[in-house]
Design a protein around this motif. Structure first.
Motif, PDB file in Angstrom:
ATOM      1  N   TYR A  84       0.837  -1.204   0.000  1.00 12.71           N
ATOM      2  CA  TYR A  84       0.000   0.000   0.000  1.00 12.71           C
ATOM      3  C   TYR A  84       0.874   1.258   0.000  1.00 12.71           C
ATOM      4  O   TYR A  84       0.641   2.209  -0.771  1.00 12.71           O
ATOM      5  N   THR A  87       2.386   1.785  -3.377  1.00 11.80           N
ATOM      6  CA  THR A  87       1.415   2.347  -4.318  1.00 11.80           C
ATOM      7  C   THR A  87       1.283   3.853  -4.137  1.00 11.80           C
ATOM      8  O   THR A  87       1.270   4.615  -5.116  1.00 11.80           O
ATOM      9  N   LYS A  88       1.191   4.298  -2.896  1.00 14.28           N
ATOM     10  CA  LYS A  88       1.011   5.718  -2.614  1.00 14.28           C
ATOM     11  C   LYS A  88       2.246   6.535  -3.004  1.00 14.28           C
ATOM     12  O   LYS A  88       2.128   7.666  -3.499  1.00 14.28           O
ATOM     13  N   LEU A  90       4.518   5.687  -5.330  1.00 10.32           N
ATOM     14  CA  LEU A  90       4.615   5.706  -6.785  1.00 10.32           C
ATOM     15  C   LEU A  90       3.638   6.711  -7.401  1.00 10.32           C
ATOM     16  O   LEU A  90       3.930   7.305  -8.451  1.00 10.32           O
ATOM     17  N   ALA A  91       2.517   6.932  -6.734  1.00 11.63           N
ATOM     18  CA  ALA A  91       1.529   7.889  -7.239  1.00 11.63           C
ATOM     19  C   ALA A  91       2.047   9.319  -7.204  1.00 11.63           C
ATOM     20  O   ALA A  91       1.510  10.197  -7.910  1.00 11.63           O
ATOM     21  N   LEU A  92       3.071   9.582  -6.402  1.00  9.29           N
ATOM     22  CA  LEU A  92       3.641  10.931  -6.345  1.00  9.29           C
ATOM     23  C   LEU A  92       4.286  11.322  -7.673  1.00  9.29           C
ATOM     24  O   LEU A  92       4.489  12.510  -7.945  1.00  9.29           O
ATOM     25  N   ASN A  93       4.568  10.335  -8.497  1.00  7.69           N
ATOM     26  CA  ASN A  93       5.181  10.617  -9.793  1.00  7.69           C
ATOM     27  C   ASN A  93       4.288  11.470 -10.681  1.00  7.69           C
ATOM     28  O   ASN A  93       4.774  12.184 -11.571  1.00  7.69           O
ATOM     29  N   THR A  94       2.980  11.389 -10.440  1.00  9.46           N
ATOM     30  CA  THR A  94       2.034  12.163 -11.253  1.00  9.46           C
ATOM     31  C   THR A  94       1.252  13.182 -10.419  1.00  9.46           C
ATOM     32  O   THR A  94       0.218  13.684 -10.863  1.00  9.46           O
ATOM     33  N   LYS A  95       1.742  13.482  -9.232  1.00 10.14           N
ATOM     34  CA  LYS A  95       1.076  14.457  -8.373  1.00 10.14           C
ATOM     35  C   LYS A  95       1.632  15.854  -8.640  1.00 10.14           C
ATOM     36  O   LYS A  95       2.803  16.128  -8.417  1.00 10.14           O
ATOM     37  N   GLU A 101       7.471  14.626  -8.412  1.00  3.94           N
ATOM     38  CA  GLU A 101       6.716  14.574  -9.663  1.00  3.94           C
ATOM     39  C   GLU A 101       7.670  14.350 -10.841  1.00  3.94           C
ATOM     40  O   GLU A 101       8.668  15.055 -11.004  1.00  3.94           O
ATOM     41  N   THR A 106       9.037   4.117 -12.096  1.00  2.74           N
ATOM     42  CA  THR A 106       7.978   3.234 -11.617  1.00  2.74           C
ATOM     43  C   THR A 106       8.127   1.793 -12.113  1.00  2.74           C
ATOM     44  O   THR A 106       7.395   0.912 -11.666  1.00  2.74           O
TER      45      THR A 106
END
Length: 236
Positions: A84, A87-88, A90-95, A101, A106
């Protein structure tokens, strides 16, 4: 990062990352040992970050220091927690506007952990397999469930002290023997359980960093340095 996987599973997460360069940087999720905190491993994790990796370490809800309801058996839930957190992060890559960012690789992600965190990492490679993992490091860890390693081929580096009285060296060696993929075992002849906080720190930091540089960046020179490490059983 203030993360939580449900009401009973807060996962406050510390992230170490390179201060310079655009990346993309591979991501490592790190799991602490029983009664530990991510900050206990800052000297090691910050070195990984300086070498070009983003490292995320969560404080687990029932096995970290200071929790009111400590429960050693909760380690069986921690592989899902670590996935979990991964996942969170890795999501910073598109934040938009995040310092990470467009700076994360990934496609190259890994897991590492010490003691109970090593058990957690092994869980991510077996019964709670996270297929995103492309490498792993297990520090003074062992298998606690008879679940075979499974999923995509994932190189693993084990590090274990021969004098470990908390997790026996033989148990770490058994886990190493069970891995069907490329692997290596670094034995610390005079090492105890806390291999990241004693005189072996420099050796452990150097070997693990070379392993990451090879397995996540494809650095051939790092692989050669690792292969030349004393007391290393290299099956990579």
């Amino acid at each position: 990062m203030k993360l939580s996987r449900g009401k009973d599973r807060p996962l406050p997460t510390t992230v170490w990352y390179p201060t310079g360069g655009d990346g993309p940087f591979p991501v490592i999720v790190f799991s602490h040992g029983l009664t530990g905190q991510p900050s206990d491993y800052a000297s090691l994790l910050s070195r990984w970050a300086r070498a070009g990796f983003v490292v995320a370490g969560a404080a687990y809800p029932h096995t970290s220091s200071g929790v009111a309801d400590f429960n050693v058996l909760d380690v069986i839930n921690q592989p899902a927690d670590a996935s979990y957190v991964l996942t969170k992060v890795l999501a910073l890559n598109t934040k938009d506007g995040d310092p990470l960012e467009h700076r994360l690789d990934t496609a190259h992600v890994a897991a590492a952990g010490h003691s109970g965190g090593g058990i957690t990492t092994i869980g991510m490679l077996s019964g709670n397999r996270d297929d995103r993992l492309t490498a792993a490091v297990v520090l003074a860890g062992r298998q606690v469930l008879p679940t075979p390693f499974a999923g995509p081929k994932t190189p693993v580096l084990f590090v274990h002290g021969k004098l470990d009285r908390t997790v026996q060296y033989a148990d770490g060696l058994a886990a190493f023997d069970a891995v069907p993929w490329p692997k290596a075992m670094l034995t610390l002849p005079q090492g105890g359980h806390v291999t990241t906080g004693d005189a072996d720190l420099s050796l452990v930091a150097t070997a693990t960093t070379d392993f990451w540089r090879w397995s996540l960046y494809g650095d051939a020179a790092a692989k050669k340095r690792l292969a030349d490490t004393k007391n290393l059983d290299d099956q990579l």
